[in-house]
Design a protein around this motif. Structure first.
Motif, PDB file in Angstrom:
ATOM      1  N   ILE A  66       0.836  -1.210   0.000  1.00  0.00           N
ATOM      2  CA  ILE A  66       0.000   0.000   0.000  1.00  0.00           C
ATOM      3  C   ILE A  66       0.871   1.261   0.000  1.00  0.00           C
ATOM      4  O   ILE A  66       0.632   2.194  -0.767  1.00  0.00           O
ATOM      5  CB  ILE A  66      -0.959  -0.010   1.222  1.00  0.00           C
ATOM      6  N   MET A  69       2.623   1.985  -3.298  1.00  0.00           N
ATOM      7  CA  MET A  69       1.888   2.600  -4.403  1.00  0.00           C
ATOM      8  C   MET A  69       2.313   4.061  -4.593  1.00  0.00           C
ATOM      9  O   MET A  69       2.228   4.605  -5.694  1.00  0.00           O
ATOM     10  CB  MET A  69       0.379   2.570  -4.124  1.00  0.00           C
ATOM     11  N   GLN A  70       2.748   4.692  -3.522  1.00  0.00           N
ATOM     12  CA  GLN A  70       2.966   6.147  -3.578  1.00  0.00           C
ATOM     13  C   GLN A  70       4.113   6.583  -4.493  1.00  0.00           C
ATOM     14  O   GLN A  70       3.921   7.499  -5.307  1.00  0.00           O
ATOM     15  CB  GLN A  70       3.168   6.712  -2.173  1.00  0.00           C
ATOM     16  N   ALA A  73       2.823   6.130  -7.974  1.00  0.00           N
ATOM     17  CA  ALA A  73       1.709   7.031  -8.297  1.00  0.00           C
ATOM     18  C   ALA A  73       2.253   8.430  -8.597  1.00  0.00           C
ATOM     19  O   ALA A  73       1.664   9.186  -9.373  1.00  0.00           O
ATOM     20  CB  ALA A  73       0.715   7.083  -7.145  1.00  0.00           C
ATOM     21  N   ALA A  96      -2.370  -2.412  -5.110  1.00  0.00           N
ATOM     22  CA  ALA A  96      -3.530  -2.286  -4.222  1.00  0.00           C
ATOM     23  C   ALA A  96      -4.196  -3.655  -4.075  1.00  0.00           C
ATOM     24  O   ALA A  96      -4.610  -4.046  -2.978  1.00  0.00           O
ATOM     25  CB  ALA A  96      -4.519  -1.269  -4.773  1.00  0.00           C
ATOM     26  N   ARG A 304       0.604  11.039   3.736  1.00  0.00           N
ATOM     27  CA  ARG A 304      -0.305  10.795   2.610  1.00  0.00           C
ATOM     28  C   ARG A 304      -1.318   9.703   2.955  1.00  0.00           C
ATOM     29  O   ARG A 304      -2.503   9.786   2.646  1.00  0.00           O
ATOM     30  CB  ARG A 304       0.480  10.416   1.361  1.00  0.00           C
ATOM     31  N   ARG A 305      -0.818   8.640   3.617  1.00  0.00           N
ATOM     32  CA  ARG A 305      -1.706   7.518   3.967  1.00  0.00           C
ATOM     33  C   ARG A 305      -2.781   7.988   4.957  1.00  0.00           C
ATOM     34  O   ARG A 305      -3.948   7.654   4.837  1.00  0.00           O
ATOM     35  CB  ARG A 305      -0.853   6.384   4.561  1.00  0.00           C
ATOM     36  N   ALA A 308      -5.380  10.262   3.229  1.00  0.00           N
ATOM     37  CA  ALA A 308      -6.352   9.505   2.429  1.00  0.00           C
ATOM     38  C   ALA A 308      -7.389   8.871   3.362  1.00  0.00           C
ATOM     39  O   ALA A 308      -8.590   8.883   3.072  1.00  0.00           O
ATOM     40  CB  ALA A 308      -5.647   8.428   1.600  1.00  0.00           C
ATOM     41  N   GLY A 312     -11.293  10.234   3.666  1.00  0.00           N
ATOM     42  CA  GLY A 312     -12.270   9.267   3.177  1.00  0.00           C
ATOM     43  C   GLY A 312     -13.252   8.807   4.251  1.00  0.00           C
ATOM     44  O   GLY A 312     -14.153   8.021   3.966  1.00  0.00           O
ATOM     45  N   TRP A 314     -15.784  10.185   5.801  1.00  0.00           N
ATOM     46  CA  TRP A 314     -17.211  10.447   5.562  1.00  0.00           C
ATOM     47  C   TRP A 314     -17.775   9.542   4.468  1.00  0.00           C
ATOM     48  O   TRP A 314     -18.958   9.206   4.487  1.00  0.00           O
ATOM     49  CB  TRP A 314     -17.433  11.929   5.240  1.00  0.00           C
ATOM     50  N   VAL A 315     -16.916   9.135   3.533  1.00  0.00           N
ATOM     51  CA  VAL A 315     -17.364   8.259   2.441  1.00  0.00           C
ATOM     52  C   VAL A 315     -17.646   6.857   2.998  1.00  0.00           C
ATOM     53  O   VAL A 315     -18.694   6.263   2.711  1.00  0.00           O
ATOM     54  CB  VAL A 315     -16.294   8.183   1.324  1.00  0.00           C
ATOM     55  N   ARG A 316     -16.715   6.364   3.820  1.00  0.00           N
ATOM     56  CA  ARG A 316     -16.908   5.019   4.390  1.00  0.00           C
ATOM     57  C   ARG A 316     -18.124   4.988   5.311  1.00  0.00           C
ATOM     58  O   ARG A 316     -18.885   4.025   5.337  1.00  0.00           O
ATOM     59  CB  ARG A 316     -15.637   4.584   5.147  1.00  0.00           C
TER      60      ARG A 316
END
Lengths: 336, 275
Positions: A66, A69-70, A73, A96, A304-305, A308, A312, A314-316
């Protein structure tokens, strides 16, 4: 898998002890699985230390995917051709995916993914130090693929035979994808080393920066790696850190020649007697300092982790609430 | 002409579906008008793919890193098809067109260029764009130009997933919590002024009856379906004015230059290099 390697068994070596069996019977069953080089499955009793060691190893591996990825990316939006962009996106997506399989394997040992994630975010769990180095140029995409993924493959192919079933099976698929990743890294470097002067320089510079840290990915020398023996006794680890490192050097020297690039170690020399390449000492002070948080990007990667994760939340929460409302509605319709 | 006959070691999907290299090696040559049409569709996919790619490693869940990354990957694939095909008219490659055109030469719609914002804003953009592309490719599949029809057939399969993804998230966010509903609603307000441009009958379309899809003809069906989803997600269709300058020229856009700065920086630092 070659024919001399043992195929994982689907059926237990002997009848598993019934529920409520004595501790001695459970231990004996576990010991027999290990002796037979069979697989331990989630339903089987296992020593607490085995469970803990594996949870730590599998989750650290997941975290590495994970965080890893940075650095890549970082170059997706600047990739120099559309084909390279597409390949790099697919590769980072694979990472991922590897994280997901590995978290799932770790969950079968009894620790839920959100707890493992908290351990990472709170800095209580580690990930591979290599990802604390910056990806400065496009050639770093090549060096990461060729050297970092190459080292990962050396480490991971033997893990396909790890005694814990879900881990070994996850590794089979991961290794297939990693070998594709290494090939794309090789191809990037090949294009660069056969390109313009500026491109060649970029490729050599990336190899110079990533070679040492890639060799350190195998962990400290055997003499300083006290836990390795226990992992080997449990058939989790099959080869020592130094054995794997040697295998990697032996593999990379001819590949570097084929690329027309130099490995940044003046001591690399074929040793006829050993049948291996000799190589120079590694900077273990640097290795330990990066592990202790002094790497160039440790803070940046974690920041960064966490961002994120926090952004996120509120989305979860909305997704969970929507699922709850749906389940409630379904229950009402069913007259529950 | 059928693309099924082109054998390739790197072909990922079997059957009729096409890959960019097929177009480049097929010997097919687009007319000037078809190339200008393909360029606009390719630019839309490229801009949105570039925007979405930024989510990779920043999404709310790992599953979304994969999903948004996959949508971005599909769009970059579509851009490669269209730009490769457009390039056949001018002896240019997909990369010549993506990396070595200036801002004013792109023909993307401003919706595709809008910033990601938060996840709600991104989903609002996805919802509008994927519903639009669904209508577009459904019609383009019937094009008399076999290359455009083959690209549309391949892209439509993927856009159907993009649409499902956007719809599923619209429902989760719209119905899940008040905060999520508010954020998605704000995202819709922010993206809504750029809808007119999607249906602008841009310059080569009139020259290409039976070949190009006339954008304005897609609007009624698009609105009917999108408005139904918005209502189901307990959201409002925004009542906001449309932004002037919806002609794909980019004259009325600030974002395009920033996107291209990042996209093109490395390729332009090494003109003539191969990668």
């Amino acid at each position: 898998m070659t024919s001399t390697e043992k195929t994982p068994t689907l059926s237990p070596v002997a009848d598993a002890p019934a529920a409520g069996a004595s501790h001695e019977a459970e231990q004996a069953y576990f010991d027999a699985l290990i002796t037979e080089d069979s697989r331990v499955e989630p339903r089987d009793w296992m020593p607490e230390k085995y469970r803990k060691t594996l949870t730590r190893q599998v989750s650290q591996h997941a975290h590495s995917e994970i965080i890893g990825m940075q650095p890549e990316a970082n170059w997706i939006t600047r990739a120099p051709s559309l084909k390279r962009k597409a390949i790099l996106m697919a590769k980072v997506q694979d990472e991922a995916g590897h994280g997901l399989y590995l978290y799932s394997a770790a969950e079968t040992l009894g620790t839920p993914r959100h707890v493992l994630n908290e351990q990472l975010l709170e800095g209580r769990a580690k990930y591979s130090s290599i990802f604390n180095y910056p990806a400065r140029t496009w050639a770093d995409m090549g060096a990461i693929g060729w050297l970092v993924d190459g080292a990962a493959i050396c480490n991971q192919v033997p893990l396909c035979r790890a005694s814990y079933g879900p881990y070994g099976r996850a590794m089979v698929r991961i290794c297939k994808e990693e070998s594709f990743h290494q090939r794309q890294g090789w191809e990037i470097l090949y294009e660069l080393s056969h390109g313009t002067e500026a491109q060649k320089k970029m490729a050599q510079d990336a190899v110079n920066r990533f070679y040492g840290p890639a060799l350190q990915m195998f962990g400290p020398p055997d003499a300083d790696s006290p836990n390795s023996q226990q992992s080997m006794n449990w058939n989790i680890k099959r080869f020592s850190n130094d054995e794997l490192r040697q295998r990697f050097v032996d593999m990379m020297v001819p590949q570097a020649e084929a690329l027309g690039l130099t490995l940044p170690d003046p001591d690399i020399k074929w040793n006829e007697e050993r049948g291996h390449y000799d190589y120079g000492p590694l900077d273990w002070d640097e290795f330990h300092s990066v592990i202790q948080g002094k790497g160039p990007c440790n803070v940046q990667r974690m920041q960064r982790r966490r961002a994120a994760h926090d952004e996120g939340a509120w989305v979860r929460e909305a997704a969970a609430e929507y699922a709850r409302k749906n389940a409630e509605q379904h229950a009402e319709l069913m007259g529950a | 002409m059928s693309y099924a006959s082109f054998e390739s070691a790197t072909r990922h999907s079997e059957g009729e579906s096409i890959i960019a290299e097929d177009i480049a090696t097929s010997g097919v040559q687009a007319s000037e008008a078809v190339a200008r049409y393909a360029l606009a569709l390719g630019d839309d996919a490229l801009m949105l793919g570039q925007r979405l790619a930024h989510w990779i490693s920043r999404a709310p869940e790992l599953e979304e890193d994969i999903a948004l990354g996959n949508i971005a990957l599909d769009l970059i694939g579509h851009a490669r098809f269209f730009l490769t095909y457009a390039g056949t008219a001018w002896g240019k490659t997909e990369d010549d067109l993506a990396y070595f055109r200036d801002e004013e030469e792109f023909r993307s719609v401003r919706l595709a260029e809008q910033e990601n914002g938060d996840f709600g804003q991104t989903i609002a953009r996805q919802l509008i764009f994927s519903y639009y592309q669904y209508e577009l490719y459904t019609e383009l599949m019937k094009s008399e130009d076999p290359t455009l029809a083959a690209i549309a057939a391949k892209a439509l399969k993927e856009v159907e997933y993009h649409q499902d993804h956007a719809t599923a998230w619209a429902l989760r966010l719209g119905i899940g919590t008040e905060e999520a509903n508010r954020r998605l609603q704000e995202g819709l307000y922010y993206m809504w002024p750029y809808i007119d441009e999607l249906f602008y009958d841009f310059e080569p379309v009139a020259e290409l009856p039976g070949v190009a899809v006339v954008p304005s003809t897609l609007r009624a069906r698009f609105e009917e379906r999108l408005h139904a989803t918005i209502a189901e997600a307990q959201l409002q269709v925004p009542d906001v004015p449309q932004a002037r300058g919806g002609d794909r020229s980019g004259v009325m856009s600030e974002h395009r230059g920033h996107i291209l700065t990042e996209l093109q920086v490395l390729a332009r630092a090494h003109p003539g290099a191969t990668w």
